[in-house]
Design a protein around this motif. Structure first.
Motif, PDB file in Angstrom:
ATOM      1  N   SER A 216       1.164  -1.457  -0.282  1.00 29.79           N
ATOM      2  CA  SER A 216      -0.466  -0.092   0.136  1.00 29.79           C
ATOM      3  C   SER A 216       0.958   1.254   0.165  1.00 29.79           C
ATOM      4  N   PHE A 217       1.794   0.785   0.717  1.00 29.22           N
ATOM      5  CA  PHE A 217       3.091   2.506   1.372  1.00 29.22           C
ATOM      6  C   PHE A 217       3.689   2.925  -0.588  1.00 29.22           C
ATOM      7  N   ALA A 218       4.109   1.204  -0.700  1.00 31.18           N
ATOM      8  CA  ALA A 218       4.822   1.371  -2.052  1.00 31.18           C
ATOM      9  C   ALA A 218       3.912   1.649  -3.083  1.00 31.18           C
ATOM     10  N   ALA A 219       2.637   1.297  -3.271  1.00 33.38           N
ATOM     11  CA  ALA A 219       1.768   2.254  -4.089  1.00 33.38           C
ATOM     12  C   ALA A 219       1.952   3.556  -4.157  1.00 33.38           C
ATOM     13  N   CYS A 220       1.701   4.133  -3.053  1.00 34.72           N
ATOM     14  CA  CYS A 220       1.280   5.716  -2.842  1.00 34.72           C
ATOM     15  C   CYS A 220       2.560   5.928  -2.822  1.00 34.72           C
ATOM     16  N   TRP A 221       3.485   5.873  -2.765  1.00 36.83           N
ATOM     17  CA  TRP A 221       4.514   6.414  -3.189  1.00 36.83           C
ATOM     18  C   TRP A 221       5.732   6.280  -4.286  1.00 36.83           C
ATOM     19  N   LEU A 222       5.141   5.850  -5.226  1.00 31.18           N
ATOM     20  CA  LEU A 222       6.090   5.039  -6.299  1.00 31.18           C
ATOM     21  C   LEU A 222       6.223   6.038  -7.169  1.00 31.18           C
ATOM     22  N   PRO A 223       5.688   6.719  -7.870  1.00 32.64           N
ATOM     23  CA  PRO A 223       6.137   8.290  -7.847  1.00 32.64           C
ATOM     24  C   PRO A 223       7.933   8.641  -7.505  1.00 32.64           C
ATOM     25  N   PHE A 224       7.425   8.981  -6.319  1.00 29.61           N
ATOM     26  CA  PHE A 224       8.878   9.216  -5.454  1.00 29.61           C
ATOM     27  C   PHE A 224       9.253   8.536  -5.116  1.00 29.61           C
ATOM     28  N   THR A 226      11.467   6.620  -6.969  1.00 30.49           N
ATOM     29  CA  THR A 226      13.217   5.791  -7.353  1.00 30.49           C
ATOM     30  C   THR A 226      14.373   7.445  -7.348  1.00 30.49           C
ATOM     31  N   ASP A 227      14.203   8.316  -6.177  1.00 35.09           N
ATOM     32  CA  ASP A 227      14.879   9.008  -6.090  1.00 35.09           C
ATOM     33  C   ASP A 227      14.908   9.402  -4.540  1.00 35.09           C
ATOM     34  N   VAL A 228      16.425   8.881  -4.139  1.00 41.62           N
ATOM     35  CA  VAL A 228      15.797   8.639  -2.205  1.00 41.62           C
ATOM     36  C   VAL A 228      15.652  10.712  -1.706  1.00 41.62           C
ATOM     37  N   GLU A 229      16.569  11.586  -2.702  1.00 44.53           N
ATOM     38  CA  GLU A 229      16.101  13.018  -2.156  1.00 44.53           C
ATOM     39  C   GLU A 229      14.831  13.326  -2.189  1.00 44.53           C
ATOM     40  N   GLN A 230      14.124  12.691  -3.328  1.00 41.52           N
ATOM     41  CA  GLN A 230      12.912  12.930  -3.377  1.00 41.52           C
ATOM     42  C   GLN A 230      11.751  12.949  -2.139  1.00 41.52           C
ATOM     43  N   ILE A 231      11.680  11.415  -1.340  1.00 39.35           N
ATOM     44  CA  ILE A 231      11.069  10.642  -0.325  1.00 39.35           C
ATOM     45  C   ILE A 231      12.235  12.113   1.042  1.00 39.35           C
ATOM     46  N   MET A 232      13.508  12.291   0.949  1.00 41.09           N
ATOM     47  CA  MET A 232      14.214  12.467   2.494  1.00 41.09           C
ATOM     48  C   MET A 232      12.785  13.918   2.365  1.00 41.09           C
ATOM     49  N   GLN A 233      13.222  14.786   1.319  1.00 39.74           N
ATOM     50  CA  GLN A 233      12.094  16.352   0.916  1.00 39.74           C
ATOM     51  C   GLN A 233      10.677  16.381   1.379  1.00 39.74           C
ATOM     52  N   VAL A 234       9.808  15.153   0.758  1.00 38.32           N
ATOM     53  CA  VAL A 234       8.788  15.371   1.056  1.00 38.32           C
ATOM     54  C   VAL A 234       8.455  14.740   2.551  1.00 38.32           C
ATOM     55  N   LEU A 235       9.562  13.832   3.668  1.00 36.56           N
ATOM     56  CA  LEU A 235       9.103  13.665   4.948  1.00 36.56           C
ATOM     57  C   LEU A 235      10.365  14.779   5.488  1.00 36.56           C
TER      58      LEU A 235
END
Length: 492
Positions: A216-224, A226-235
């Motif tokens: 479920s989490f992977a599906a929600c965050w799929l567009p982000f 591919t890039d660790v920096e994207q994930i960290m910025q969202v967080l």
């Protein structure tokens, strides 16, 4: 709505509109980053991906109706009547598709409400709760996270644990404040696995639940993803701890006073200026420690003795602990406590009605800034009248009605006044109503002293906080002394 026609920020309505503008016109990789086209100081996205996706869908429809509504840069502060109608329609549609069906199905699935009349009455009371009506349609926000959380509770009540997990993951990925409800979900499902045995069915269920959450989490965050920096910025956008203990908003707006929330930290600040005597990092640690300790008893009890009844009460208790003691609390966060209280209004109608009235009252300073005095003055007495007519709440104040029979038996011989308990509770309720009524009138009609411009908002916050502390004690007593788990299906 709050901030209408008032540059430079225009208010929460503009925040929702601006997110539509950003998500439609910019690539996903820029949604959470500060760029020349996305000034994060101007209502930058600070909710999880599902909120952004929802904004994109609304923006796509808005673009078809009138491209000016979501035009990049030039649409800032757009406030035409057709656009207001469109935005309010999107909230109403979200209600119709997600929140209202969940409420109705939940009420008709209750074992305690065998008659359809009782189920419809319960649903009516929940849907007439003024706090949610005033915030969603007045202050302007969407009910999707709360609606999805309700669907999760509904699924768990039918033993559809995997579907319930998906629904709650979606709720959490719509608004991070659903963390208020996360521990009861975790503890209930973990306790269920323990009951089934971690060497057999329990282990299989645990593996399925873990896989469901990850997918479920992977599906929600799929567009982000591919890039660790994207994930960290969202967080970083979701959890801006550097703003401090009291900064519920991402900036100090002249139309919003974030220090008047009805939680313990803002109430204590009347006596002790916490911001001046404790460093921000220490504030964070203190907030975490007190929150964790306050919700620990309910979570332990739910893990050891998992039951649907205990789960619903734990949702209330844990969410209230978060509201009272956690970091960066917003006035609107009380809705995360109120909706679980709505789920048990059929079990403890007197206390639930009282809490829901106090929760609406705690929003008064925000509602006055939104110019929602008339809707507040109409919906609150109407809600009380419906509850009085539907549940006869003033007749249900005995220890047994308030789920305190086991607790009263444990005190038998020590507390002599427990026999007059129903009369005392009714008197306190009427006194509480009178106090809230007087403060509401004073806040709306009497100018505060020049030396104390925040006198009435502070009074509302402190009075509400004292109520909430007593409610927290009450709900924990009910949880800890509940050994029967009446009406619950056996977990095998």
């Amino acid at each position: 709505f709050l901030g209408a026609g008032k540059p430079p920020m225009y208010g929460d309505y503009e925040a929702q509109r601006h997110w539509q503008e950003i998500t439609y016109n910019l690539p996903i990789r820029q949604w959470y980053f500060n760029t020349s086209d996305n000034n994060l100081l101007y209502w930058g996205l600070d909710y999880p991906p599902l909120t952004a996706y929802h904004s994109f869908v609304c923006a796509y429809i808005a673009k078809l109706i009138n491209p000016d509504w979501v035009a990049l840069h030039t649409s800032r502060g757009y406030e035409s009547q057709p656009h207001k109608l469109f935005m309010r329609t999107t909230v109403f549609v979200a209600d119709l598709l997600v929140y209202i069906p969940a409420v109705i199905l939940y009420c008709f699935s209750l074992k305690e409400t065998s008659a359809k009349k009782k189920a419809s009455t319960c649903a009516l009371c929940i849907l007439l709760y003024p706090g949610l009506i005033l915030i969603d349609h007045g202050h302007f926000q969407y009910p999707l996270s709360l609606g999805l959380a309700l669907w999760a509770v509904l699924c768990l009540s039918h033993d559809w644990d995997l579907l319930g997990s998906v629904a709650f993951c979606l709720a959490l990925n719509y608004k991070q404040m659903e963390l208020y409800h996360s521990l009861p979900f975790f503890c209930y499902l973990l306790g269920k696995c323990f009951k089934k045995g971690l060497k057999g069915k329990g282990l299989v269920l645990l593996a399925k639940l873990a896989g469901t959450v990850l997918v479920s989490f992977a599906a929600c965050w799929l567009p982000f993803g591919t890039d660790v920096e994207q994930i960290m910025q969202v967080l970083r956008r979701l959890f801006p701890i550097d703003r401090g203990l009291f900064e519920a908003c991402m900036f100090s707006s002249p139309t919003h006073c974030p220090d008047k929330v009805a939680n313990i930290w803002c109430s204590l600040s009347v006596l002790i200026k916490i911001k001046n005597v404790i460093s921000p990092r220490t504030q964070l640690k203190l907030s975490f420690a007190v929150t964790f300790l306050s919700l620990l008893p309910a979570c332990i009890k739910l893990t050891v003795q998992p039951s649907l009844r205990g789960f619903k009460f734990a949702l209330v208790s844990c969410a209230l602990s978060f509201f009272l003691f956690s970091f960066q609390v917003h006035e609107k966060s009380i809705l995360l406590v109120s909706v679980p209280v709505c789920l048990i209004i059929n079990e403890i109608p007197f206390m639930a009605t009282w809490f829901l009235l106090v929760s609406t009252f705690s929003l008064l300073p925000l509602l006055l800034k939104d110019e929602l005095l008339l809707p507040y003055a109409v919906t609150t007495p109407a809600f009380l009248a419906v509850c009085l007519a539907s549940f006869s709440i003033l007749e249900k104040t005995s220890a047994e009605d308030l789920q305190l029979k086991a607790f009263s038996l444990s005190l038998k011989g020590y507390v002599s006044w427990f026999k007059s308990f129903p009369r005392i509770v009714r008197s306190l309720f009427l006194l509480s109503l009178a106090l809230m009524g007087v403060l509401s009138v004073l806040s709306a009609a009497v100018p505060p002293p020049q030396r104390l411009p925040d006198l009435f908002p502070l009074a509302v916050a402190v009075v509400s906080c004292l109520h909430f502390l007593l409610f927290l004690l009450y709900f924990n007593v009910v949880i800890l002394w509940d050994s029967k788990n009446r009406g619950q299906k056996k977990i095998s």
